[in-house]
Every structure is written in C-alpha cells, then in structure tokens.
Design an enzyme around this catalytic site. Sequence first.
Site, mmCIF file in Angstrom:
data_model
loop_
_atom_site.group_PDB
_atom_site.id
_atom_site.type_symbol
_atom_site.label_atom_id
_atom_site.label_comp_id
_atom_site.label_asym_id
_atom_site.label_seq_id
_atom_site.Cartn_x
_atom_site.Cartn_y
_atom_site.Cartn_z
ATOM 1 N N HIS A 154 0.876 -1.174 0.000
ATOM 2 C CA HIS A 154 0.000 0.000 0.000
ATOM 3 C C HIS A 154 0.918 1.230 0.000
ATOM 4 C CE1 HIS A 154 -2.660 3.002 1.891
ATOM 5 N NE2 HIS A 154 -3.673 2.254 1.508
ATOM 6 N N LYS B 290 -10.012 -0.320 11.062
ATOM 7 C CA LYS B 290 -10.196 -1.547 10.263
ATOM 8 C C LYS B 290 -10.495 -2.753 11.154
ATOM 9 C CE LYS B 290 -6.945 -0.206 6.592
ATOM 10 N NZ LYS B 290 -7.774 0.360 5.526
ATOM 11 N N GLN C 25 -4.015 -5.051 7.197
ATOM 12 C CA GLN C 25 -5.020 -5.988 6.691
ATOM 13 C C GLN C 25 -4.910 -7.370 7.336
ATOM 14 O OE1 GLN C 25 -7.480 -4.993 5.012
ATOM 15 N NE2 GLN C 25 -6.806 -3.147 3.968
ATOM 16 N N CYS D 20 -4.940 2.511 -3.532
ATOM 17 C CA CYS D 20 -3.691 3.065 -2.967
ATOM 18 C C CYS D 20 -2.530 2.099 -3.168
ATOM 19 C CB CYS D 20 -3.847 3.426 -1.486
ATOM 20 S SG CYS D 20 -5.148 4.600 -1.184
ATOM 21 N N ASP E 218 3.579 -4.341 7.975
ATOM 22 C CA ASP E 218 2.327 -3.595 7.867
ATOM 23 C C ASP E 218 1.199 -4.586 8.175
ATOM 24 O OD1 ASP E 218 0.031 -2.313 7.149
ATOM 25 O OD2 ASP E 218 0.706 -1.720 5.150
HETATM 26 N N1 C6P Z 1 -6.125 0.463 2.966
HETATM 27 C C1 C6P Z 1 -8.026 0.067 1.541
HETATM 28 O O1 C6P Z 1 -9.172 0.306 1.152
HETATM 29 P P1 C6P Z 1 -4.813 3.816 7.098
HETATM 30 O O2 C6P Z 1 -5.397 4.597 5.974
HETATM 31 O O3 C6P Z 1 -3.611 4.491 7.679
HETATM 32 O O4 C6P Z 1 -5.800 3.401 8.120
HETATM 33 O O5 C6P Z 1 -4.298 2.434 6.481
HETATM 34 C C2 C6P Z 1 -3.316 2.457 5.493
HETATM 35 C C3 C6P Z 1 -3.076 1.092 4.958
HETATM 36 C C4 C6P Z 1 -1.837 0.519 5.137
HETATM 37 N N2 C6P Z 1 -1.574 -0.715 4.701
HETATM 38 C C5 C6P Z 1 -2.500 -1.461 4.074
HETATM 39 C C6 C6P Z 1 -2.143 -2.836 3.652
HETATM 40 C C7 C6P Z 1 -3.767 -0.937 3.871
HETATM 41 O O6 C6P Z 1 -4.680 -1.682 3.249
HETATM 42 C C8 C6P Z 1 -4.074 0.372 4.301
HETATM 43 C C9 C6P Z 1 -5.412 0.983 4.050
HETATM 44 C C10 C6P Z 1 -7.484 0.871 2.695
HETATM 45 O O7 C6P Z 1 -7.339 -0.823 1.048
HETATM 46 C C11 C6P Z 1 -7.630 2.339 2.464
HETATM 47 S S1 C6P Z 1 -6.681 2.897 1.084
#
Ligand code: C6P
Length: 415
Positions: free
Chosen positions: A127, A230, A207, A370, A204
Amino acid sequence: MQEISREQRQLEDQKILSKFLIFKSADFTYLDNAATTQKPECVLQAMNNYYRTQNANPLRGLYKLSIAATDAYEDAREEVRKFLNAESTEEIVFTRNATESLNLVAYSYGRAFIKEGDEIVITIMEHHSNMLPWQQLAKEKGAKLTYIMPEEDGTITEEVFRSYMNPHVKLVAMTQVSNVLGCRNDVKTFARIAHENGAVFVCDGAQSVPHIKVDVQDLDVDFLAFSGHKIYGPMGIGAFYGKKELLDKMPPFLFGGEMIEYVTTEGATWNELPHKFEAGTVNAGGAVGLGEALRYVSSIGMDRIEEREAHLTKLLMEEMKKVPHVHILGSQDPEKHYGIVTFTIDGVHPHDIAAIFDEHNVDIRAGHHCAQPLMKFCGTPSTTRASIGLYNTEEDIYKFIEALKLIRGEMGYNG
Ligand code: C6P
C-alpha cells in the site's frame, strides 16, 4: 480451523449482527471492510461513557478525573499489548492510523539508522503507506530501494525472498496481507531471514491484525503497524508495536507536550517509553474505543473470525467464478485471499461496476486501492474489490452475486 454446522453459523450471524446497529438503519450490504469496518455498540458505548464520565486531559492532571482518563487510556494500551502479545506496554505506541505508524518508523528509525549506500527492501504489493515513507527516506539518504516482485498470484517464496538479501540490506518492510491480492506473506520466515542478514523487519499489519491471530513475539518482527478503524474501532486511532531495544535508541518523531522529561532553554531530555513518541494531547476517547473493539473481537475469538471469513471467501469466489467475464486478481485459491477479492469485468470500468453495485445497495470499492505500482504489475489501471468482515453472512455474498450478474447487462452487453 474448526467448521461449524449451518444452524450454529446462523445463530452466530444473528448474535454478531445484533451488535452492529448501522445495519438496522438502512438496507445495504457492506463489503468494503478492507477500507474500514462498522462499529459494534459496545465500542460506541465505551467512547460515550469515556466522554460522559472520564474525560480530562490524560497523563497531566493530578485530579481524580484526569487520573481516570489516564487509566482509561493506559488500559487501552494494555488491551493492544495483550492482543498482539507484546512483552510490555512500553512497546505499544498510539498513533492516528497505520499510515502514521509507518511514517513514524521511517522518520525516527529510518533517519537515525539508514545511511547512504544502505538498501531498503519492500515489495511491489505494498500500500502507498508502506511504500512512500521508504521512497522518501531512500531519496533523502542516498539509500537504494528495491522492490520484491512476487509471482503473478502474489506468492513470494522463501527462495525469492533470500535472493533479495545482501549485506547492504538494512531494512525490510512488508505487508502481512495485501489489500488488493489478499495474499498472506510468510512474515515469520522472512523476518528470521532478514535478521540473519542483519536487517530490521517492519510489518504492515493493517489488513492482517483484524482477520488473523497476530503474535508479535512469535513473528519476531521489529515493528508492526495497524489501524483501529479496520478492526471495528474508531477512526483516528492506530498503534504500532516496536521492540523496546529499538524504540529506546530511536529519536522522537514529534516534539512538544508530554514527550519530554525535562526542558531548558537549550534543549530537552525525553520521556520514557512509549510517551516519547506520543507528543501533544492524545486521542484517549479513540484509544478507549479501540481497546473495547479488541475486547469485542477477542470475545468472539480470532480463530472463529478467521473461519467465518474463510468460509465466506470460499463461497464468494466459487460463485464469482460461475459468472462469465469476471476475472479474479491473484490466486484462484480462496484459502489465499483472507476475505479480499479484487476483480475486473470484461468491458466495464471499475467505477461503473461500483456505481451499479451501489444502485443495488452493495458497497464495494473501485480504483487503484492506494497501490498503483501493484496495479501496473498486474497490468490494469484499476479494479473493483469486495472485502469481508466478521459480520458478513452468506446472504451478503448472494446479494453481491445477484448484482454482479446484472452488471454487463446494465452496461448494454448481451451476456
Ligand atoms: N487500505 C483500503 O481500502 P490507514 O489509511 O492508515 O488506516 O491504512 C493504510 C493502509 C496501510 N496498509 C494497508 C495494507 C492498507 O490496506 C491500508 C489501508 C485501505 O485498502 C484504504 S486505502
């Protein structure tokens, strides 16, 4: 994973759904859980209760209310520690989200310890939040940034991972579960190999933490980031785990209130862990909500959550494969998807697909998710994605499939 009977599953569905009142507010099917999740009543009530009975500026006041706020905030930290099985609460730092967590590690650890000529290894499936902080760091320091290229289905084998290791590699950053392909990286093995090579391993967990049991001591990662929103908690709160020995030697990221020990006109010394990394007034209400969310998912059990989501992922993919002109990205094996199924439909733009789903009250996500370099790797500028959460049911999957079958027809195709 333990399978359960159809009756048991339906009872479990009802019990879980009864906690999420948003589903009573309107008739919709929510399959955008990788973007964010809905919040159970207990999380809303915990936050409400915090603001009604405990709110004051935590970590500062010497009066009872501020002490109660501090206790609520620190109890939430203990929930995160337990949930990730960290050794100490000193290793849990609250942030706004996974993005801020990863940036914090890149700014603080990266600026202090990555030097010119060093190599940073990430994967093409990251991401942007686990890519851009390392890109910027590499540019600033004159370090090399290398991308691991997986197989088409997202698999990175041990052999491939090893082929990217060399004495210059000082940091590896990798997602545990891809937000597009849904595949799971063998973080435990890769962290061990990275360590043998003398590199630190940043994971990371955005997910993975909401969907599978994540034990930071077992994985032996050096840092692991995730977002509260999440995992059924509120937006604006996230956290990361960092090994104490690394956090101890890292400089602060932000400077200001509460992160100091002593300040003079010439300089300052820093507060103890984890407060050194939590400058300014903290999001105590959010932390309380996150703590409650973790208690809630723990009460169901991560094993049950994983089984529920695996069951629905299998059903979803089996049914999708029966619909002509639909192509699932990544592996065709549902066991390699962790609730995330990204797809394309011949001749239909992903934004049109999502709009038609919306007309049928099914919420999914379309776009590049993203992860633009991954889209390029997959040979498509954008895709559509359905993603499963703990409250989804078989009925949700069938509603999705019903709408999926209508898409090409609604765009004017015959069949
Ligand atoms: N992905 C998706 O719809 P934040 O925005 O900081 O809470 O999470 C960022 C982020 C980091 N790593 C991974 C693997 C992610 O999937 C995400 C967030 C969302 O896929 C929003 S773009």
